[in-house]
Design a protein around this motif. Structure first.
Motif, mmCIF file in Angstrom:
data_model
loop_
_atom_site.group_PDB
_atom_site.id
_atom_site.type_symbol
_atom_site.label_atom_id
_atom_site.label_comp_id
_atom_site.label_asym_id
_atom_site.label_seq_id
_atom_site.Cartn_x
_atom_site.Cartn_y
_atom_site.Cartn_z
ATOM 1 N N LEU A 1 31.707 1.131 -0.313
ATOM 2 C CA LEU A 1 31.248 2.214 0.858
ATOM 3 C C LEU A 1 29.814 2.007 1.306
ATOM 4 O O LEU A 1 29.119 1.315 0.599
ATOM 5 N N ARG A 2 29.796 2.527 2.409
ATOM 6 C CA ARG A 2 28.296 2.238 3.282
ATOM 7 C C ARG A 2 27.657 3.660 3.527
ATOM 8 O O ARG A 2 28.607 4.526 4.010
ATOM 9 N N LEU A 3 26.702 4.020 2.794
ATOM 10 C CA LEU A 3 25.883 5.186 3.145
ATOM 11 C C LEU A 3 25.074 5.091 4.284
ATOM 12 O O LEU A 3 24.427 4.258 4.320
ATOM 13 N N ALA A 4 25.355 5.904 5.304
ATOM 14 C CA ALA A 4 24.885 6.071 6.574
ATOM 15 C C ALA A 4 23.843 7.260 6.520
ATOM 16 O O ALA A 4 24.291 8.409 6.541
ATOM 17 N N VAL A 5 22.754 7.088 6.643
ATOM 18 C CA VAL A 5 21.456 8.232 6.897
ATOM 19 C C VAL A 5 21.484 8.430 8.375
ATOM 20 O O VAL A 5 21.128 7.932 9.230
ATOM 21 N N GLU A 6 21.744 10.109 8.670
ATOM 22 C CA GLU A 6 21.709 10.411 9.860
ATOM 23 C C GLU A 6 20.206 10.881 10.530
ATOM 24 O O GLU A 6 19.575 11.717 9.518
ATOM 25 N N ASP A 7 19.892 10.606 11.660
ATOM 26 C CA ASP A 7 18.717 11.267 12.019
ATOM 27 C C ASP A 7 18.938 12.585 12.619
ATOM 28 O O ASP A 7 20.025 13.121 12.720
ATOM 29 N N LEU A 8 17.801 13.430 12.356
ATOM 30 C CA LEU A 8 17.989 14.852 12.454
ATOM 31 C C LEU A 8 16.937 15.395 13.173
ATOM 32 O O LEU A 8 15.862 14.687 13.370
ATOM 33 N N PRO A 9 17.078 16.689 13.735
ATOM 34 C CA PRO A 9 16.080 17.236 14.524
ATOM 35 C C PRO A 9 15.230 18.157 13.969
ATOM 36 O O PRO A 9 15.044 18.377 12.560
ATOM 37 N N ARG A 10 14.155 18.703 14.859
ATOM 38 C CA ARG A 10 13.112 19.668 14.522
ATOM 39 C C ARG A 10 12.184 19.174 13.109
ATOM 40 O O ARG A 10 11.708 18.232 13.420
ATOM 41 N N THR A 11 12.230 20.079 12.157
ATOM 42 C CA THR A 11 11.310 19.665 11.041
ATOM 43 C C THR A 11 11.970 18.961 10.094
ATOM 44 O O THR A 11 11.396 18.416 9.023
ATOM 45 N N CYS A 12 13.345 18.707 10.133
ATOM 46 C CA CYS A 12 13.918 17.789 9.072
ATOM 47 C C CYS A 12 13.519 16.523 9.072
ATOM 48 O O CYS A 12 12.859 15.780 9.780
ATOM 49 N N ASN B 1 12.948 10.866 13.542
ATOM 50 C CA ASN B 1 12.301 9.902 14.547
ATOM 51 C C ASN B 1 12.699 8.516 13.578
ATOM 52 O O ASN B 1 13.118 8.330 12.669
ATOM 53 N N ALA B 2 12.604 7.432 14.443
ATOM 54 C CA ALA B 2 13.074 6.164 13.900
ATOM 55 C C ALA B 2 12.121 5.746 12.743
ATOM 56 O O ALA B 2 12.795 5.010 12.036
ATOM 57 N N ALA B 3 11.047 5.950 13.025
ATOM 58 C CA ALA B 3 10.180 5.482 11.896
ATOM 59 C C ALA B 3 10.298 6.126 10.620
ATOM 60 O O ALA B 3 10.069 5.503 9.556
ATOM 61 N N GLU B 4 10.593 7.231 10.484
ATOM 62 C CA GLU B 4 10.978 8.025 9.216
ATOM 63 C C GLU B 4 12.230 7.349 8.634
ATOM 64 O O GLU B 4 12.473 7.391 7.477
ATOM 65 N N ILE B 5 13.419 7.430 9.547
ATOM 66 C CA ILE B 5 14.383 6.772 9.258
ATOM 67 C C ILE B 5 14.260 5.239 8.449
ATOM 68 O O ILE B 5 14.810 5.103 7.432
ATOM 69 N N ALA B 6 13.484 4.632 9.026
ATOM 70 C CA ALA B 6 13.239 3.164 8.661
ATOM 71 C C ALA B 6 12.273 3.308 7.407
ATOM 72 O O ALA B 6 12.834 2.655 6.531
ATOM 73 N N ALA B 7 11.586 4.144 7.025
ATOM 74 C CA ALA B 7 10.873 4.259 5.980
ATOM 75 C C ALA B 7 11.749 4.773 4.842
ATOM 76 O O ALA B 7 11.776 4.026 3.748
ATOM 77 N N ASP C 1 15.965 4.545 22.619
ATOM 78 C CA ASP C 1 14.899 3.874 21.938
ATOM 79 C C ASP C 1 15.002 3.741 20.561
ATOM 80 O O ASP C 1 14.437 2.894 19.866
ATOM 81 N N PHE C 2 15.500 4.825 19.894
ATOM 82 C CA PHE C 2 15.724 4.943 18.607
ATOM 83 C C PHE C 2 16.736 3.854 18.001
ATOM 84 O O PHE C 2 16.329 3.200 17.167
ATOM 85 N N ILE C 3 17.870 3.355 18.969
ATOM 86 C CA ILE C 3 18.733 2.367 18.670
ATOM 87 C C ILE C 3 18.086 1.244 18.799
ATOM 88 O O ILE C 3 18.334 0.159 17.939
ATOM 89 N N ARG C 4 17.185 1.026 19.617
ATOM 90 C CA ARG C 4 16.597 -0.535 19.619
ATOM 91 C C ARG C 4 15.517 -0.269 18.455
ATOM 92 O O ARG C 4 15.544 -1.627 18.104
ATOM 93 N N SER C 5 14.997 0.641 18.163
ATOM 94 C CA SER C 5 14.082 0.520 17.098
ATOM 95 C C SER C 5 14.726 0.132 15.762
ATOM 96 O O SER C 5 14.490 -0.616 14.801
ATOM 97 N N ILE C 6 16.085 0.881 15.385
ATOM 98 C CA ILE C 6 16.671 0.715 14.297
ATOM 99 C C ILE C 6 17.546 -0.465 14.091
ATOM 100 O O ILE C 6 17.859 -1.240 12.933
#
Length: 275
Positions: free
Chosen positions: A149-160, A164-170, A194-199
C-alpha cells in the motif's frame, strides 16, 4: 506518453452515512471510491469485528457494481492524532492504523490517506509535534509498504500540521515511499496549483472540492475560488494520471460528474491561452 485528464478515472469519497447510494454513484459515472471509516472514536471502538463486517459489506457491494476501492481514509480525530505528544494517545492510534492496513489490503485498495494531526496545534508545540508526526509517518509508511500500500499524507487547514507545502515536505522527508494527498480546499496560505507544483510527483491521490479561501467548505467545483484550469495544468505537468477523487458535499452524484466536465473545459481553455 501524453497525459489526458479526460481519461482519468473519476472517484468520490463514500461512507454508509452518505445520502447517495453506491448504485447512484455507479450510475452517475464514477469508477472508484475512497472508503471513509468512522472518525473521532477511540481506536479500540473503531477497529472491531463488527465494524470490519459493516465496512466489508459496503466494499463487496461496491465491487459487485464494478466500483474499484482506490483508497481508504484512515480515521481522524483527537484520539487518532499521530503527532500527539502523549504516547498513551499516539501509540494506540499507530496500532489502530496498522490493523486497518490489513483490512485495506484485503479490499484491494492502493492508497491509505492519513491526517498528520488533529487541532488546535499551539505554536509552542508545533516543532515537536511536526517531529512526532514525521516519526509516525516514517513508521506507518514502512508498514504500508509491507502490505503493498501507499500512505498518502493529506494537507490540512488552519492550525493543523501540514497546512502548507513546506510542512508536508518536511514530514515526508524521512519517508521516501510516503506519498501526498492534495486536498484542494484545505490550503489557506497558498493556492492548490502552487502546492501541487511544490510537492511534485509525490502527489498520489486527490481530495477535490472548492472553497472560499477563508476556510474549508467542500463545495462542488465551480462555486468557489479555485482556478481549475491552473490546477489541472499543474497536475499534468507533474505527471499525475488520476484518479480524480472528489471529497465534496453533495446529494446528487450527477452534479459532481458535470463539474468534472466543466473542469476539463477550464483546462482546455487554459491550454489555448498558453498557445
Amino acid at each position: 506518453m501524453a497525459i489526458n485528464p479526460a481519461e482519468w478515472k473519476l472517484g468520490t469519497y463514500w461512507d454508509d452515512k452518505e445520502p447517495h447510494t453506491l448504485e447512484q454513484i455507479k450510475e452517475a459515472g464514477f469508477a472508484c471510491i475512497e472508503l471513509n471509516l468512522d472518525n473521532y472514536k477511540a481506536p479500540s471502538d473503531t477497529v472491531t469485528i463488527d465494524n470490519f463486517a459493516r465496512y466489508d459489506r459496503a466494499v463487496q457491494t461496491a465491487k459487485d457494481l464494478g466500483l474499484e476501492i482506490w483508497s481508504v481514509h484512515l480515521p481522524f480525530g483527537s484520539l487518532w492524532d499521530i503527532s500527539d505528544l502523549d504516547d498513551a494517545v499516539r501509540e494506540p492510534a499507530l496500532e489502530g492504523n496498522i490493523e486497518i492496513m490489513d483490512w485495506a489490503k484485503g479490499w484491494g485498495a492502493e492508497v491509505l490517506v492519513i491526517h498528520p494531526s488533529f487541532e488546535p496545534i499551539p505554536d509552542g508545540e508545533r516543532a515537536e509535534r511536526l517531529a512526532r508526526a514525521s516519526e509516525s509517518i516514517r513508521l506507518l509508511t514502512g508498514e504500508a509498504v509491507k502490505q503493498g500500500l501507499r500512505l498518502a499524507v493529506e494537507d490540512l487547514p488552519r492550525t493543523c500540521l501540514g497546512n502548507n507545502a513546506a510542512e508536508i515536505a518536511a514530514m515526508i522527508k524521512e519517508a521516501p515511499e510516503a506519498a501526498v494527498c492534495c486536498d484542494t480546499n484545505h490550503l489557506l496560505t497558498e493556492t492548490p496549483e502552487d502546492f501541487i507544483r511544490s510537492i511534485g510527483s509525490r502527489i498520489r491521490t486527490l481530495h477535490v472540492s472548492d472553497y472560499d479561501g477563508v476556510d474549508e467548505r467542500h463545495w462542488i467545483p465551480g462555486r468557489g475560488i479555485v482556478r481549475w484550469g491552473e490546477v489541472m495544468r499543474a497536475l499534468v505537468d507533474n505527471g499525475y494520471n488520476g484518479p480524480f477523487m472528489f471529497e465534496a458535499d453533495y446529494e446528487n452524484p450527477r452534479e459532481v460528474v458535470a463539474s468534472f466536465r466543466a473542469i476539463l473545459d477550464a483546462y482546455s481553455e487554459a491550454d489555448l491561452r498558453e498557445q
